[in-house]
Design a protein around this motif. Structure first.
Motif, short mmCIF file in Angstrom:
data_model
loop_
_atom_site.label_atom_id
_atom_site.label_comp_id
_atom_site.label_asym_id
_atom_site.label_seq_id
_atom_site.Cartn_x
_atom_site.Cartn_y
_atom_site.Cartn_z
N GLU A 44 -47.11 33.95 -31.45
CA GLU A 44 -48.47 34.50 -31.46
C GLU A 44 -49.20 34.08 -30.20
N ASP A 45 -49.65 35.06 -29.45
CA ASP A 45 -50.39 34.75 -28.22
C ASP A 45 -51.05 36.00 -27.70
N ILE A 46 -51.90 35.81 -26.73
CA ILE A 46 -52.59 36.93 -26.10
C ILE A 46 -51.58 37.76 -25.31
N PRO A 47 -51.89 39.03 -25.02
CA PRO A 47 -50.97 39.86 -24.24
C PRO A 47 -50.77 39.33 -22.82
N GLY A 48 -49.56 39.52 -22.32
CA GLY A 48 -49.30 39.27 -20.90
C GLY A 48 -48.86 37.88 -20.52
N VAL A 49 -48.53 37.02 -21.50
CA VAL A 49 -48.13 35.65 -21.14
C VAL A 49 -46.61 35.46 -21.16
N GLY A 50 -45.86 36.53 -21.44
CA GLY A 50 -44.41 36.44 -21.32
C GLY A 50 -43.63 36.42 -22.61
N LYS A 51 -44.23 36.89 -23.72
CA LYS A 51 -43.54 36.89 -25.01
C LYS A 51 -42.30 37.77 -24.96
N THR A 52 -42.46 38.99 -24.45
CA THR A 52 -41.34 39.92 -24.39
C THR A 52 -40.29 39.46 -23.38
N THR A 53 -40.74 38.94 -22.26
CA THR A 53 -39.82 38.42 -21.24
C THR A 53 -38.94 37.31 -21.81
N LEU A 54 -39.55 36.44 -22.62
CA LEU A 54 -38.81 35.35 -23.24
C LEU A 54 -37.68 35.89 -24.12
N ALA A 55 -37.99 36.86 -24.96
CA ALA A 55 -36.98 37.41 -25.86
C ALA A 55 -35.87 38.12 -25.09
N LEU A 56 -36.22 38.89 -24.06
CA LEU A 56 -35.22 39.60 -23.27
C LEU A 56 -34.34 38.63 -22.49
N ALA A 57 -34.92 37.54 -22.02
CA ALA A 57 -34.14 36.53 -21.30
C ALA A 57 -33.09 35.91 -22.22
N PHE A 58 -33.46 35.66 -23.45
CA PHE A 58 -32.49 35.11 -24.41
C PHE A 58 -31.38 36.11 -24.71
N SER A 59 -31.73 37.38 -24.83
CA SER A 59 -30.70 38.38 -25.13
C SER A 59 -29.67 38.44 -24.01
N LYS A 60 -30.10 38.26 -22.76
CA LYS A 60 -29.17 38.27 -21.64
C LYS A 60 -28.36 36.98 -21.57
N ALA A 61 -29.02 35.84 -21.72
CA ALA A 61 -28.32 34.56 -21.62
C ALA A 61 -27.30 34.38 -22.74
N LEU A 62 -27.59 34.95 -23.91
CA LEU A 62 -26.68 34.81 -25.04
C LEU A 62 -25.71 35.99 -25.16
N SER A 63 -25.89 36.98 -24.30
CA SER A 63 -25.03 38.16 -24.30
C SER A 63 -24.93 38.79 -25.70
N LEU A 64 -26.09 38.97 -26.31
CA LEU A 64 -26.14 39.52 -27.66
C LEU A 64 -26.62 40.97 -27.63
N GLU A 65 -26.14 41.75 -28.58
CA GLU A 65 -26.66 43.11 -28.74
C GLU A 65 -28.10 42.99 -29.22
N HIS A 66 -29.00 43.61 -28.49
CA HIS A 66 -30.40 43.47 -28.84
C HIS A 66 -31.11 44.81 -28.84
N ASN A 67 -32.13 44.90 -29.66
CA ASN A 67 -32.99 46.07 -29.70
C ASN A 67 -34.44 45.59 -29.71
N ARG A 68 -35.29 46.45 -29.22
CA ARG A 68 -36.71 46.14 -29.19
C ARG A 68 -37.49 47.30 -29.78
N MET A 69 -38.47 46.98 -30.60
CA MET A 69 -39.35 48.01 -31.14
C MET A 69 -40.79 47.60 -30.93
N GLN A 70 -41.56 48.52 -30.37
CA GLN A 70 -43.00 48.32 -30.24
C GLN A 70 -43.65 48.80 -31.53
N PHE A 71 -44.14 47.87 -32.34
CA PHE A 71 -44.70 48.25 -33.63
C PHE A 71 -46.09 48.85 -33.44
N THR A 72 -46.27 50.03 -33.99
CA THR A 72 -47.53 50.76 -33.96
C THR A 72 -47.82 51.27 -35.37
#
Length: 319
Positions: A44-72
């Protein structure tokens, strides 16, 4: 147990994620610990501090199949879990997996969608499977949900149900970077995207192996009693209307085993508990009116509980 072997992988993963997430080593470590302990993470945090970047970095470092959904608000439960569709050529219904069918699912801004869609994640997160029209489909292993949300009160947000909050092992906040770290971010993004520099440090098989090793980390009876005492203190505290659930005590025990592994030990010590207790407990408690009048936060109350509940004295290693 060869803790040094697993510790080496843990350090490699952290070093890769740090290439994209600057100055937030503590958050990186805690997210990795939750993944290695089969837990889910709410950021939980304000927009723009790197929440999505953190998750994507883990998906690459762990070489895991990943998906992202923008909840609306218009996202439906079936978009997350999957649905059956009629195949005219075969004359049968076929299951189309939802976006959450992967190893690492990033649920971005989860509190902007409806409560019905939020609840669709419950079975996925708890049971690692979903039932559609009477047929149960198992999710891939390992499986982790990293959900992000904007602070409650932001435009268009909906509170997550307590039952769903309880299914997140950790709730974290990234926060603003320091001035020096923000300058480093500007320099790194001047010519390239730091995510492109994140390399594979592990894979699904390694993660499953570490998860199995973590489950075998020794927990002394005195440590178990200490965890239960901390949880009981939240239930009997006049500042809290709702204390930590048994699921919370189990989460604290599990992630303390991951901390021990990361530190090169095959046994848990009290410092492992106190290091992570606030992140496990804070989102599981509800403040009383007395706490709100006193302007006390959940984190402050939990810190006071940690100070007042005596930690056990245990000998190093197994008995």
């Amino acid at each position: 147990m060869n803790t040094a072997y697993y510790q080496n992988y843990i350090n490699k993963i952290i070093n890769e994620v740090r290439k994209a997430v600057v100055g937030k080593d503590t958050v990186v470590i805690k997210v990795l610990l939750a993944i290695l302990c089969k837990g889910h993470i709410l950021i939980e945090d304000i927009p723009g501090v790197g929440k999505t970047t953190l998750a994507l970095a883990f998906s690459k470092a762990l070489s895991l199949e990943h998906n992202r959904m923008q909840f609306t608000p218009d996202v439906l439960p079936a978009d997350v879990t999957g649905f059956n569709i009629y195949n005219k050529q075969k004359g049968t219904f076929e299951f189309r997996p939802g976006v959450a069918f992967c190893n690492l699912f990033l649920a971005d801004e989860i509190n902007r969608t409806s409560s019905k869609t939020q609840s669709a994640l419950l079975e996925l997160m708890e049971e690692k499977r979903i039932t559609v029209d009477g047929v149960t489909y198992k999710l891939p292993s390992p499986y982790t949900v990293i959900a992000t949300q904007n602070p409650i009160g932001s435009a268009g947000t909906h509170n997550l149900p307590d039952s769903q909050l309880d299914r997140f092992m950790l709730k974290l906040s990234i926060g603003y970077p320091s001035a020096a770290d923000e300058i480093s971010i500007l320099k790194a993004r001047h010519t390239a995207n730091p995510l492109d520099s994140v390399k594979k440090a592990a894979d699904a098989d390694i993660i499953l192996e570490i998860q199995e090793a973590v489950s075998n980390v020794y927990v002394d009876d005195k440590i178990s009693e200490y965890i239960v005492a901390l949880a009981a203190a939240t239930r009997n505290n006049p500042m809290l209307r709702l204390g930590v659930s048994p699921r919370g005590t189990l989460a604290l025990m599990n992630i303390s085993k991951g901390i021990a592994m990361a530190m090169g030990r095959d046994y848990v010590i009290p410092d492992d508990i106190t290091y992570i207790c606030r992140d496990v407990f804070e989102h599981r408690v509800i403040l009383s009116s007395k706490a709100r009048l006193s302007e006390k936060s959940a984190s402050e109350i939990i810190d006071e509980i940690i100070k007042t509940v005596p930690a056990p004295k245990i000998s190093a290693g197994r008995r």
